[in-house]
Design an enzyme around this catalytic site. Structure first.
Site, PDB file in Angstrom:
ATOM      1  N   LYS A   9     -41.099  15.486  88.005  1.00  0.00           N
ATOM      2  CA  LYS A   9     -39.985  15.920  87.172  1.00  0.00           C
ATOM      3  C   LYS A   9     -39.464  14.749  86.303  1.00  0.00           C
ATOM      4  CE  LYS A   9     -38.608  19.509  90.522  1.00  0.00           C
ATOM      5  NZ  LYS A   9     -37.493  20.019  91.386  1.00  0.00           N
ATOM      6  N   ASN A 112     -34.605  15.715  92.505  1.00  0.00           N
ATOM      7  CA  ASN A 112     -35.507  15.574  93.652  1.00  0.00           C
ATOM      8  C   ASN A 112     -36.965  15.319  93.295  1.00  0.00           C
ATOM      9  OD1 ASN A 112     -36.169  18.130  92.851  1.00  0.00           O
ATOM     10  ND2 ASN A 112     -35.667  19.134  94.806  1.00  0.00           N
ATOM     11  N   HIS A 115     -41.996  18.844  92.031  1.00  0.00           N
ATOM     12  CA  HIS A 115     -42.156  20.256  92.383  1.00  0.00           C
ATOM     13  C   HIS A 115     -43.524  20.452  93.017  1.00  0.00           C
ATOM     14  CE1 HIS A 115     -42.496  24.640  92.017  1.00  0.00           C
ATOM     15  NE2 HIS A 115     -43.718  24.424  91.570  1.00  0.00           N
ATOM     16  N   GLU A 126     -48.771  29.583  89.012  1.00  0.00           N
ATOM     17  CA  GLU A 126     -48.183  28.431  88.319  1.00  0.00           C
ATOM     18  C   GLU A 126     -49.246  27.618  87.591  1.00  0.00           C
ATOM     19  OE1 GLU A 126     -44.370  27.931  91.387  1.00  0.00           O
ATOM     20  OE2 GLU A 126     -45.902  26.365  91.325  1.00  0.00           O
TER      21      GLU A 126
END
Ligand code: IDP
Ligand code: MG
Length: 149
Positions: A9, A112, A115, A126
Site C-alpha cells: 500500500k 497497515n 493487502h 483480484e
C-alpha cells in the site's frame, strides 16, 4: 496451485519498505508471477474494496489506497492465501504477531502496509481485476525442489 493478490500500500511505498516487504514473501517461498508499480485510480480502488462499501472506514480507505503509488503482485504457491496472510499479519498492526509484516512495521489499521487476498475465489478475482493475462508469467524456479515437496 493457489494464487493470491498482494498490494504494498502507499505507506509501504512511501516508507521505502518495498524491498523488505517483497523479501518476506520471497523468503517464504511464494513465487512472484506478476508485479508492477501502479497509481491506483479511484474507480479501481472502489472495485477492489467494494465489499467494504458503506462501512465507516470506506472513504478514508479509498483516499489512503489512492494517495501514492502501490506495488501490486500476484503470488503463487501451495496454500498461498493462508501463507501470505500469515506473513502479512492481523488487520490491526497492534494485534499482528511480531515477525509478520504488519507486526514488525505497522502501528495503525488505516496504515497497515499490505493487502492480501482472503480466499481462493477472491485471489483469482483480484488478480483478474489488477492484471491482464499477458502480465502474468509462467516459469519454473530451479530452487522449487528445495522449497516444495
Ligand atoms: P485485511 O486487509 O486484513 O483483509 P479487511 O477487514 O478486509 O482487512 O479491511 C480492508 C482494509 O480496510 C484493511 O487492511 C485496512 O486498511 C482498512 N480497515 C479495516 N478496518 C478498518 C478500521 O476499522 N479503520 C480503518 N481502516 C480499516
Ligand atoms: Mg480483506
Amino acid at each position: 496451485m493457489e494464487r493470491t493478490l498482494i498490494i504494498i500500500k502507499p505507506d509501504g511505498v512511501e516508507r521505502n519498505l518495498i524491498g523488505p516487504i517483497i523479501t518476506r514473501f520471497e523468503q517464504r517461498g511464494l513465487k512472484i508471477i506478476g508485479m508492477k508499480l501502479v497509481r491506483v485510480s479511484d474507480e479501481l480502488a472502489r472495485k477492489h474494496y467494494a465489499i467494504h462499501e458503506g462501512k465507516p472506514f470506506f472513504e478514508p480507505l479509498i483516499a489512503y489506497i489512492t494517495s501514492a503509488p502501490v506495488v501490486v503482485m500476484a503470488l503463487e504457491g501451495p496454500q498461498a492465501i493462508q501463507a501470505a496472510r500469515n506473513t502479512i499479519g492481523a488487520t490491526k498492526p497492534v494485534e499482528a504477531a511480531p515477525g509478520s509484516i504488519r507486526g514488525d512495521f505497522g502501528m495503525m489499521v488505516g496504515r497497515n502496509l499490505v493487502h492480501g487476498s482472503d480466499s481462493v475465489e477472491n485471489g483469482e478475482a483480484e488478480i483478474a481485476l489488477w492484471f491482464a493475462e499477458s502480465e502474468l508469467v509462467s516459469y519454473e524456479r530451479v530452487l522449487d525442489r528445495w522449497i516444495l515437496e
